[in-house]
Design a protein around this motif. Sequence first.
Motif, mmCIF file in Angstrom:
data_model
loop_
_atom_site.group_PDB
_atom_site.id
_atom_site.type_symbol
_atom_site.label_atom_id
_atom_site.label_comp_id
_atom_site.label_asym_id
_atom_site.label_seq_id
_atom_site.Cartn_x
_atom_site.Cartn_y
_atom_site.Cartn_z
ATOM 1 N N LEU A 87 0.970 -1.091 0.113
ATOM 2 C CA LEU A 87 0.249 0.012 0.055
ATOM 3 C C LEU A 87 0.929 1.312 -0.063
ATOM 4 C CD1 LEU A 87 -2.820 -1.007 2.660
ATOM 5 C CD2 LEU A 87 -2.926 -1.164 0.302
ATOM 6 N N ALA B 264 -12.410 -10.447 -1.397
ATOM 7 C CA ALA B 264 -11.964 -9.043 -1.262
ATOM 8 C C ALA B 264 -12.689 -8.325 -2.680
ATOM 9 C CB ALA B 264 -10.414 -8.783 -1.695
ATOM 10 N N LEU C 296 -12.239 -4.705 -5.261
ATOM 11 C CA LEU C 296 -11.242 -3.583 -5.618
ATOM 12 C C LEU C 296 -12.308 -2.328 -5.968
ATOM 13 C CD1 LEU C 296 -8.692 -2.356 -6.253
ATOM 14 C CD2 LEU C 296 -8.912 -3.145 -8.677
ATOM 15 N N GLU D 234 -1.287 -9.901 2.973
ATOM 16 C CA GLU D 234 -1.482 -9.194 1.624
ATOM 17 C C GLU D 234 -2.392 -9.919 0.893
ATOM 18 O OE1 GLU D 234 2.442 -9.578 0.041
ATOM 19 O OE2 GLU D 234 3.303 -7.801 1.057
ATOM 20 N N LEU E 79 -5.332 -8.132 -0.937
ATOM 21 C CA LEU E 79 -4.492 -7.206 -1.928
ATOM 22 C C LEU E 79 -4.395 -7.916 -3.394
ATOM 23 C CD1 LEU E 79 -1.856 -5.295 -0.096
ATOM 24 C CD2 LEU E 79 -4.427 -4.842 0.086
ATOM 25 N N ALA F 246 -7.987 -9.148 -4.932
ATOM 26 C CA ALA F 246 -8.635 -7.944 -5.307
ATOM 27 C C ALA F 246 -7.728 -7.605 -6.652
ATOM 28 C CB ALA F 246 -8.543 -6.560 -4.583
ATOM 29 N N LEU G 241 -2.555 0.522 -5.058
ATOM 30 C CA LEU G 241 -3.419 0.366 -3.870
ATOM 31 C C LEU G 241 -2.957 1.229 -2.944
ATOM 32 C CD1 LEU G 241 -3.342 -3.705 -3.971
ATOM 33 C CD2 LEU G 241 -5.149 -1.884 -5.358
ATOM 34 N N VAL H 145 -7.139 0.080 2.624
ATOM 35 C CA VAL H 145 -8.044 -1.087 2.918
ATOM 36 C C VAL H 145 -9.119 -0.554 3.782
ATOM 37 C CG1 VAL H 145 -6.520 -2.796 2.131
ATOM 38 C CG2 VAL H 145 -6.702 -2.335 4.695
ATOM 39 N N THR I 257 -13.055 -7.729 2.363
ATOM 40 C CA THR I 257 -12.004 -6.747 2.585
ATOM 41 C C THR I 257 -12.145 -5.744 1.352
ATOM 42 O OG1 THR I 257 -10.521 -8.167 3.914
ATOM 43 C CG2 THR I 257 -9.688 -6.151 2.935
ATOM 44 N N VAL J 3 -10.845 -3.127 -0.923
ATOM 45 C CA VAL J 3 -9.256 -2.606 -1.280
ATOM 46 C C VAL J 3 -9.431 -1.499 -2.090
ATOM 47 C CG1 VAL J 3 -7.001 -3.345 -2.104
ATOM 48 C CG2 VAL J 3 -8.280 -5.025 -0.962
#
Length: 231
Positions: free
Chosen positions: A14, A53, A55, A100, A103, A106, A123, A126, A140, A142
């Motif tokens: 991130l 996840a 995005l 991770e 991440l 996503a 990224l 979150v 999650t 992201v």
Amino acid sequence: MTRASDTQGSPVALSTQGLPKWLAPVVRAAETVQPPQLSRFLPPEDGAGRQSAVLILFGEGERGPELLLMQRASSLRSHAGQPSFPGGALDPEDGDPDGEGPLRAALREAREETGLDPAGVQLFGVLPKLYIPVSGFVVTPVLGWWRERSPVGVVDPRETARVFTVPVADLTHPANRATTVHPSGHRGPAFLVESTLVWGFTAGVIDRLLHFAGWEEPWDQGRLVPLDWRS
């Protein structure tokens, strides 16, 4: 920030460096928002639920800031036909769900569903994990900045019916906002944009992001829209 076209097993990170200034309120919201402020549906305390996840990808289009969305294929078992963020369940190769993993998932899912090139995505945050009771997903969200745009579209029509972007200006416009009424009686925020009704989990997250980023405009929450709003 590390970038990689192949996200499985590759390091991801991130970073808020170099983001456009208009994203600063979103960064602050991601750093300060608490789970109950986002949703009343939070992950089960016993750890149940399938880790996944999505995005939330911000880009800059002809009309300013925008979000990337897609519409799920009507043949899918979960959330068929719904507009959504790109995303899905974590694979073992994605890694730690508390690290991770989300991440990578996503970015991977966005590539598989929309053809997005992860190398052009930064990224930067979150949000707290949320829960979708109807499907049992622990999600999650992201946050990403579409630093280098790449062509996107339907990759597999069995999964995705449509890929599109929505200007944030349309999402905040009071005329495009409503409260949707589910057959169960549950009510939640909705957006009538790009010839579709964005509702459910996706609309809820967008609604809270607009609110905590300070972008929300006053709108008529008493305006009710059924899910079959076209009929």
